[in-house]
Design a protein around this motif. Sequence first.
Motif, short mmCIF file in Angstrom:
data_model
loop_
_atom_site.label_atom_id
_atom_site.label_comp_id
_atom_site.label_asym_id
_atom_site.label_seq_id
_atom_site.Cartn_x
_atom_site.Cartn_y
_atom_site.Cartn_z
N PRO A 131 0.85 -1.19 0.00
CA PRO A 131 0.00 0.00 0.00
C PRO A 131 0.89 1.25 0.00
O PRO A 131 1.87 1.29 0.73
CB PRO A 131 -0.79 -0.10 1.32
N CYS A 132 0.56 2.22 -0.84
CA CYS A 132 1.42 3.41 -0.93
C CYS A 132 0.60 4.68 -0.77
O CYS A 132 -0.37 4.89 -1.49
CB CYS A 132 2.09 3.49 -2.30
N TYR A 133 1.01 5.51 0.16
CA TYR A 133 0.38 6.81 0.30
C TYR A 133 1.49 7.85 0.44
O TYR A 133 2.23 7.84 1.42
CB TYR A 133 -0.54 6.82 1.53
N LYS A 143 -4.86 2.88 5.07
CA LYS A 143 -4.07 1.67 4.82
C LYS A 143 -4.92 0.39 4.91
O LYS A 143 -4.74 -0.53 4.12
CB LYS A 143 -2.91 1.59 5.82
N ASP A 164 -2.98 4.67 -2.66
CA ASP A 164 -4.10 5.03 -1.81
C ASP A 164 -4.31 6.56 -1.85
O ASP A 164 -4.13 7.24 -0.86
CB ASP A 164 -3.79 4.55 -0.39
N ARG A 201 11.86 4.45 9.30
CA ARG A 201 11.41 4.85 7.99
C ARG A 201 12.56 5.41 7.15
O ARG A 201 13.37 6.17 7.66
CB ARG A 201 10.38 5.96 8.20
N TRP A 241 0.97 7.99 10.35
CA TRP A 241 0.08 7.74 11.48
C TRP A 241 0.39 8.71 12.58
O TRP A 241 1.32 8.51 13.35
CB TRP A 241 0.26 6.32 11.99
N ASN A 253 -7.93 8.78 -0.95
CA ASN A 253 -7.26 8.13 0.17
C ASN A 253 -8.29 7.45 1.07
O ASN A 253 -9.15 8.10 1.67
CB ASN A 253 -6.47 9.18 0.97
N ALA A 284 5.68 0.47 2.06
CA ALA A 284 6.47 1.12 1.01
C ALA A 284 7.73 1.79 1.57
O ALA A 284 8.66 2.08 0.83
CB ALA A 284 5.60 2.15 0.30
N GLN A 297 10.49 -0.30 5.94
CA GLN A 297 10.73 -0.58 7.35
C GLN A 297 10.76 -2.08 7.60
O GLN A 297 11.28 -2.52 8.61
CB GLN A 297 9.62 0.05 8.20
N ARG A 347 5.11 6.74 22.72
CA ARG A 347 4.44 5.88 21.75
C ARG A 347 4.75 4.41 22.03
O ARG A 347 3.87 3.56 21.99
CB ARG A 347 4.90 6.27 20.34
#
Length: 316
Positions: free
Chosen positions: A9-11, A74, A43, A200, A207, A71, A95, A98, A132
């Motif tokens: 999936p690519c955004y 994901k 996306d 990344r 996100w 969009n 994409a 990672q 996080r």
Amino acid sequence: MRKVSILIPCYNEEENIPSLYEAIRQLMDNNSQYDWEALLVNDGSKDRTLEMIKELRRQDKRISYVNLSRNFGKEAAMLAGFDYVTGDCLVNVDADLQDPLEIIPEMLKYWEEGYDDIYARRLSRGKESFLRKHLTKLYYSLIQKMTSFDMLPNVGDFRLLDRKCIEELKRLRESERYTKGLYCWIGFKKKEILFDRGSRQHGKSNWGFRKLFGLAVNGITSFSTIPLRISTFMGTIISIYAFCHLAYFLIKTLIYGDDVQGFPTLVILILFLGGVQLLSIGIIGEYVGRIYNETKHRPVYIVREYEAGEDEKKSN
Ligand code: UDP
Ligand code: MG
């Protein structure tokens, strides 16, 4: 020859696409005992991602793509991928590189041995903020307690799925999706591989905290109704307490007469009860909202273009 699909999936990934392609090209060339397909789901990217994907496809017909009409997120992009991949199995990768593609041959080895779902579990989580990291840990332990099946912690979407699993996942068409949970829910013969998650390559994670919080709430409400039970439980306890209190004050007033006292207690009680009630309504609201969204039966995503294999454009 068995066919392996890579689903990506690519955004807004224009910076990552060249090195991504380089990595998957190497993977495909080095494992020529399989037929390969790399399905990129665009996306609704706002940058040059789509043009770059189309350019890659002109050079290499093993690249195919699905272009969504906007969009959709994901989770929806991955469902589109499940619907459109043509392989006997698929490997889901991000994409941003990672996920280390080097362990895919190992996944394929286990696949050949007969495993259906070979997932990669993160040993470390790459560069992430302290908050996080800890919130994620707390969340996983919470969701683990609330579901009736094994929800695997620190396991993402990086995994190999046999055609059997893909077909089952395609049947789960809920619009509020939490795919991480769905993989566990469908069951099948699973195998774990451990790996270190990198950071990344380019750009920022898509996100933010707000989106992650949404995903977390989604995860819990999609698989568990325990929050509803907690609010029932809280309601019961507080009602019993309130009843005892009432009896106490009634008797006290009857015996000692009525003198107005305890104003602060009253205010605290009112505020507390109000808070609990609002919280419970909020929890119910989360579920009602989900029921509302599901009853609309809207498709999870809409496709604008799809191109695959040696053929020209299939739909527009
Ligand atoms: N992604 C997507 N749609 C979105 C957000 C992300 O298709 O609305 C893709 C993104 O291009 C990447 C993958 O999902 O391939 C994971 O995204 P990201 O790296 O932002 O997430 P993280 O690694 O932080 O979980
Ligand atoms: Mg990422």
